[in-house]
Design a protein around this motif. Sequence first.
Motif, mmCIF file in Angstrom:
data_model
loop_
_atom_site.group_PDB
_atom_site.id
_atom_site.type_symbol
_atom_site.label_atom_id
_atom_site.label_comp_id
_atom_site.label_asym_id
_atom_site.label_seq_id
_atom_site.Cartn_x
_atom_site.Cartn_y
_atom_site.Cartn_z
ATOM 1 N N ILE A 1 -6.053 5.602 8.421
ATOM 2 C CA ILE A 1 -4.920 6.102 7.643
ATOM 3 C C ILE A 1 -5.364 6.996 6.493
ATOM 4 C CG2 ILE A 1 -2.971 5.446 6.178
ATOM 5 C CD1 ILE A 1 -2.600 2.972 7.851
ATOM 6 N N ALA A 2 -6.331 6.531 5.712
ATOM 7 C CA ALA A 2 -6.721 7.244 4.493
ATOM 8 C C ALA A 2 -7.133 8.686 4.771
ATOM 9 C CB ALA A 2 -7.858 6.499 3.799
ATOM 10 N N GLY B 1 3.277 9.980 1.370
ATOM 11 C CA GLY B 1 1.966 9.536 1.824
ATOM 12 C C GLY B 1 2.035 8.640 3.032
ATOM 13 N N LEU B 2 2.641 7.468 2.873
ATOM 14 C CA LEU B 2 2.704 6.482 3.950
ATOM 15 C C LEU B 2 4.108 5.907 4.024
ATOM 16 C CD1 LEU B 2 1.259 4.535 6.020
ATOM 17 C CD2 LEU B 2 0.908 2.999 4.074
ATOM 18 N N VAL C 1 0.666 4.200 -2.825
ATOM 19 C CA VAL C 1 0.447 5.608 -2.495
ATOM 20 C C VAL C 1 1.582 6.464 -3.036
ATOM 21 C CG1 VAL C 1 0.284 7.255 -0.591
ATOM 22 C CG2 VAL C 1 -0.953 5.098 -0.474
ATOM 23 N N LEU D 1 -4.265 11.201 4.456
ATOM 24 C CA LEU D 1 -3.485 11.306 3.222
ATOM 25 C C LEU D 1 -4.001 12.440 2.341
ATOM 26 C CD1 LEU D 1 -3.123 7.517 2.383
ATOM 27 C CD2 LEU D 1 -1.455 9.024 3.476
ATOM 28 N N ARG E 1 0.838 -1.202 0.000
ATOM 29 C CA ARG E 1 0.000 0.000 0.000
ATOM 30 C C ARG E 1 0.874 1.254 0.000
ATOM 31 N NH1 ARG E 1 -5.435 0.169 1.436
ATOM 32 N NH2 ARG E 1 -5.300 -2.059 0.924
ATOM 33 N N ASP F 1 -7.566 -3.512 5.358
ATOM 34 C CA ASP F 1 -8.401 -2.642 4.522
ATOM 35 C C ASP F 1 -9.292 -1.760 5.398
ATOM 36 O OD1 ASP F 1 -7.377 -3.476 2.114
ATOM 37 O OD2 ASP F 1 -8.917 -5.000 1.769
ATOM 38 N N TRP G 1 -7.115 0.772 7.134
ATOM 39 C CA TRP G 1 -6.710 1.805 6.175
ATOM 40 C C TRP G 1 -7.806 2.860 6.024
ATOM 41 C CZ3 TRP G 1 -2.424 3.124 3.432
ATOM 42 C CH2 TRP G 1 -2.603 4.017 2.370
ATOM 43 N N ARG G 2 -9.024 2.393 5.825
ATOM 44 C CA ARG G 2 -10.136 3.325 5.618
ATOM 45 C C ARG G 2 -10.389 4.180 6.861
ATOM 46 N NH1 ARG G 2 -12.514 -1.351 3.387
ATOM 47 N NH2 ARG G 2 -13.769 -1.608 5.285
#
Length: 337
Positions: free
Chosen positions: A333-334, A68-69, A35, A337, A31, A326, A329-330
Motif C-alpha cells: 500500500i505505502a 490516500g487510502l 493518512v 501513496l 490507518r 504493518d 502496508w509496507r
Amino acid sequence: MKAIRTIGFTGTIASGKTSRCKHLVEVAQQRQQSVSAAAGAVKHSATSTSALGSDREVRPQAIPSSSGLRVHYINADLVGHHIYEPGKPCYYDLLQHFGTAILSAPAPAEPRSHHASSPMQPVQRADGCSGCAAQPGKIEPRIDRRVLGEIVFSEERKLRELNAICWPYITAAIKDEYGRVCASLKAPCPPSMGPAGDSIATAKAPSAVSPPSPSPPTSSDAGALTAPAVGLVIVEAALLCEMTEVLELTTDVWMTHCTPATAIDRVMERNHISREAAEQRVASQLDVEQKLRKLRHLPYKGDIEVFDTTQVSLAEGLKETEAAFDRYWRNKIAAHL
C-alpha cells in the motif's frame, strides 16, 4: 486511483476468523484516518506565495487532493443472512426445498378462500423456476437459522443442497456490492472470470504543471481530485475458497485455522451444543490443508497469509493481525501513496 487491493479473509470453523477480521478492519480504518489527517495537513500548508521580485500574489497551481487510502468491508455472512430474508427469492427457494419447519414461527392465519388452500402458493418465475410467493396481507416469519443449521449439519447431503441454493445468490450480491465499491473508488473492477491475482487499476493523474482552469471543475474533475490513491477492500467469507467467483475478486487471502480438536471444544462452548453435534459441524467444513490445496489447484496468484490460532490467545492473535497488516502496508500500500 493508483491501485485497489482486496484481502479475502477466511478460516476454518471456530478459528477466530471473525474477531481477527474485525480487528483488521479497525486497524485499516485507523490507518486511513492517519493518512487522511496527514494529507490534510500538507494541503493546508500549500498557501499562496509571492512571486520573486514582484508584489503581486501568485495563485498556486492545482494540487491533486487525495484521501490516500479508503477502506471498505464486505461480510459474506451478513450478505447470506440478508438474501434469505422474507420476500427474497432465496427465502422461497429454501422453503420449497426444506419445508416450513425451518420457519421461526407459524405465519399468521388468514381467512380461507377457494383461491388459497395452503400457506405458500407456487408461482412461475421469469426464469422458469417454480417458487413460492406469500399471500397478500400475510406477515411472513423469518427462517430460523438454528433450526436450519441443525438440519444441514446433521447430513452432508443437505448441507450441499443448502449451499447449492444460497451460493449463487450470495455470490451475485457480493459481486454487485464489490462493483459499487469499485465505482465509488473510481477504479475499474478486476475481471470476474479468469485466475485471481493482482488487480491494479491505473488512472491518468492530473498534470502538476498545467495552469489552473479559471472555470469551475466538472464533476469528473472533482472526482479525480478527491479520489483516494489506494482502495483497500476486505471481504470476510468463511467459505471463500469454495466460492470461486468471489475468490477471483481478491488479490490476497488471509486464513485462520486451528486443529479439529480445538475447533470442537470451541464450537461446544460457543454454541452450547453436544460434542457429537460439534464434531458434525467441524467435519462438514474443509480443513486448512484442503483449503490450501484448492488455492494451489486454481492456481491462486495472490499472496496467502496463514494464522494458526490453536495455542494463541485472542489478545496475541490481534497483535499478530496488526503485525501482518504493518507488513502488508509496507509492501503493498505505502508504495502507492
